[in-house]
Design a protein around this motif. Structure first.
Motif, PDB file in Angstrom:
ATOM      1  N   TRP A 151       0.829  -1.210   0.000  1.00 46.18           N
ATOM      2  CA  TRP A 151       0.000   0.000   0.000  1.00 46.18           C
ATOM      3  C   TRP A 151       0.860   1.255   0.000  1.00 46.18           C
ATOM      4  O   TRP A 151       0.569   2.220  -0.690  1.00 46.18           O
ATOM      5  CB  TRP A 151      -0.934   0.004   1.203  1.00 46.18           C
ATOM      6  N   GLY A 152       1.939   1.230   0.774  1.00 47.43           N
ATOM      7  CA  GLY A 152       2.816   2.386   0.878  1.00 47.43           C
ATOM      8  C   GLY A 152       2.631   3.129   2.186  1.00 47.43           C
ATOM      9  O   GLY A 152       1.795   2.773   3.019  1.00 47.43           O
ATOM     10  N   GLY A 153       3.397   4.187   2.360  1.00 44.25           N
ATOM     11  CA  GLY A 153       3.428   4.897   3.633  1.00 44.25           C
ATOM     12  C   GLY A 153       2.350   5.938   3.827  1.00 44.25           C
ATOM     13  O   GLY A 153       2.192   6.456   4.935  1.00 44.25           O
ATOM     14  N   ALA A 154       1.606   6.288   2.785  1.00 47.25           N
ATOM     15  CA  ALA A 154       0.567   7.311   2.892  1.00 47.25           C
ATOM     16  C   ALA A 154      -0.801   6.652   3.028  1.00 47.25           C
ATOM     17  O   ALA A 154      -1.179   5.832   2.191  1.00 47.25           O
ATOM     18  CB  ALA A 154       0.596   8.219   1.666  1.00 47.25           C
ATOM     19  N   GLU A 155      -1.528   7.016   4.065  1.00 50.75           N
ATOM     20  CA  GLU A 155      -2.844   6.420   4.271  1.00 50.75           C
ATOM     21  C   GLU A 155      -3.878   6.904   3.251  1.00 50.75           C
ATOM     22  O   GLU A 155      -4.841   6.199   2.959  1.00 50.75           O
ATOM     23  CB  GLU A 155      -3.344   6.729   5.685  1.00 50.75           C
ATOM     24  N   HIS A 156      -3.686   8.095   2.687  1.00 45.59           N
ATOM     25  CA  HIS A 156      -4.718   8.679   1.837  1.00 45.59           C
ATOM     26  C   HIS A 156      -4.813   8.037   0.465  1.00 45.59           C
ATOM     27  O   HIS A 156      -5.839   8.167  -0.210  1.00 45.59           O
ATOM     28  CB  HIS A 156      -4.504  10.191   1.686  1.00 45.59           C
ATOM     29  N   ALA A 157      -3.766   7.331   0.016  1.00 41.49           N
ATOM     30  CA  ALA A 157      -3.805   6.698  -1.310  1.00 41.49           C
ATOM     31  C   ALA A 157      -2.728   5.627  -1.398  1.00 41.49           C
ATOM     32  O   ALA A 157      -1.693   5.696  -0.729  1.00 41.49           O
ATOM     33  CB  ALA A 157      -3.605   7.735  -2.416  1.00 41.49           C
ATOM     34  N   LYS A 158      -2.978   4.633  -2.254  1.00 42.73           N
ATOM     35  CA  LYS A 158      -2.031   3.537  -2.429  1.00 42.73           C
ATOM     36  C   LYS A 158      -0.819   3.984  -3.239  1.00 42.73           C
ATOM     37  O   LYS A 158      -0.863   4.973  -3.978  1.00 42.73           O
ATOM     38  CB  LYS A 158      -2.714   2.358  -3.125  1.00 42.73           C
ATOM     39  N   SER A 159       0.268   3.210  -3.111  1.00 40.77           N
ATOM     40  CA  SER A 159       1.480   3.489  -3.876  1.00 40.77           C
ATOM     41  C   SER A 159       1.383   2.886  -5.274  1.00 40.77           C
ATOM     42  O   SER A 159       0.478   2.100  -5.578  1.00 40.77           O
ATOM     43  CB  SER A 159       2.690   2.897  -3.152  1.00 40.77           C
ATOM     44  N   ASN A 160       2.336   3.227  -6.116  1.00 37.99           N
ATOM     45  CA  ASN A 160       2.385   2.667  -7.470  1.00 37.99           C
ATOM     46  C   ASN A 160       2.760   1.188  -7.465  1.00 37.99           C
ATOM     47  O   ASN A 160       2.585   0.506  -8.478  1.00 37.99           O
ATOM     48  CB  ASN A 160       3.376   3.446  -8.329  1.00 37.99           C
ATOM     49  N   ASP A 161       3.285   0.689  -6.340  1.00 38.07           N
ATOM     50  CA  ASP A 161       3.689  -0.719  -6.234  1.00 38.07           C
ATOM     51  C   ASP A 161       2.594  -1.604  -5.647  1.00 38.07           C
ATOM     52  O   ASP A 161       2.823  -2.784  -5.394  1.00 38.07           O
ATOM     53  CB  ASP A 161       4.948  -0.836  -5.362  1.00 38.07           C
TER      54      ASP A 161
END
Length: 333
Positions: free
Chosen positions: A91-101
């Motif tokens: 998901w990545g480190g930002a809660e507001h949106a997923k990462s490109n991975d």
């Protein structure tokens, strides 16, 4: 092991085969699956409508089972545990949106329509004790998507009026159950009188047939409008949703099965201070909160029908026809 793979050279586009899993990585566990469940992405993959398709991949994102083998860096107390799987990763480190991975189990990685699956152990969660194996398998993907749409993006508060469109599919079913459990006044839409009737059995107050040309007027006459609308269709239905949103209301959409809208009532959106926001599956934190909510509220997924692994084509065909009310489950063992 037996598994359902994508094979676009066949008329059914899927195939039951004997296959082997690769060697277990040091941070992975091997799970003997008891049950899996279908999601629309499985059927869309069969139809060639999903990106990054690869023949030979094992389909399926949802699963519940027992940990039977662990990698060298996995804590030993996971061995033998009854678990469900968070099918989302990176998901990545930002809660507001997923990462490109961001990835989802099943495409492009081997999934859960098989006797065994291997995943990193940080994807594991203990199976909720109040759920059967089939109910637990039905929870992860749709349950997470609904939780984020209703609470994280939608910001639902007790007492608000909520419309869940297209009841019958897994996400809509969970969204309705969550909203009822949270103390909202919940309404749904469907083209099926039987599905509307079934929805009332889980605490929904009423339903509207979206194929009725006068359904917007019916909402205005009976409900007035909605504070939160959760939708997966979009397309030219968007202006109808704008019309039934209360001033300051939120429209959350987690899909666009009817495509992009050909028209857009922008004036009503800004005049009524509406928010239109997209939503997907959620973060690891969302998943933890979702499981806790399900356990605390004793929510039980609605199971439409259970199929054996060998009958997976029939299960996919049922999803394709849109006949289901709740989740379609595949019993593995």
């Amino acid at each position: 092991m037996k598994a359902i793979i994508l094979n676009r050279n066949l008329s059914d586009k899927i195939e039951l085969v004997e296959t082997e899993l690769p060697a277990l990585k040091e941070n992975e566990v091997r799970i003997s699956l008891v049950a899996s469940a279908l999601n629309h992405r499985d059927e869309w993959s069969r139809q060639g409508l999903y990106p990054n398709l690869r023949d030979g991949v094992i389909l399926g994102s949802d699963g519940a089972g027992k940990v039977v083998k662990i990698g060298s860096k996995v804590p030993g107390d996971w061995l033998g545990k009854e678990v469900i799987i968070n099918p989302a990763s990176n998901w990545g480190g930002a809660e507001h949106a997923k990462s490109n991975d961001f990835r989802i189990l099943g495409i492009p990685d081997n999934g859960t329509l098989a006797e065994y699956v291997q995943v990193p152990y940080d994807r594991l969660h203990y199976k909720p004790e109040h759920l059967s194996w089939e109910e637990a398998a039905a929870l992860p993907l749709a349950g997470l998507t609904a939780y984020r749409a209703v609470f994280v993006q939608g910001g639902l508060q007790a007492g608000e009026k909520v419309l869940i469109t297209g009841i019958g599919g897994g996400v809509a079913q969970f969204a309705a159950q969550y909203a009822v459990a949270a103390g909202a006044q919940v309404y749904i839409s469907s083209s099926s009188a039987e599905k509307i009737k079934r929805a009332k059995e889980i605490g929904v107050l009423s339903g509207f047939n979206y194929k009725d040309a006068n359904w917007v007027e019916e909402v205005r006459a009976t409900v007035g409008g909605f504070d939160l609308i959760v939708d997966s269709a979009m397309g030219d239905t968007l202006n109808n949703l704008i019309d039934v949103a209360n001033p300051g209301g939120r429209i959350i959409f987690y899909g666009a099965t009817m495509g992009n809208p050909s028209g857009f009532n922008a004036r009503k959106v800004y005049w009524n201070q509406l928010t239109i926001k997209g939503s997907t599956m959620g973060s690891d934190g969302d998943f933890l909160q979702m499981v806790d909510f399900v356990k605390n509220k004793q929510i039980v997924p609605i199971i439409d029908q259970i199929f054996e692994l060998k009958d997976s084509v029939a299960a996919f065909e049922r999803m394709k026809a849109g006949q289901q009310m709740g989740k379609i489950v595949i019993r593995i063992s």
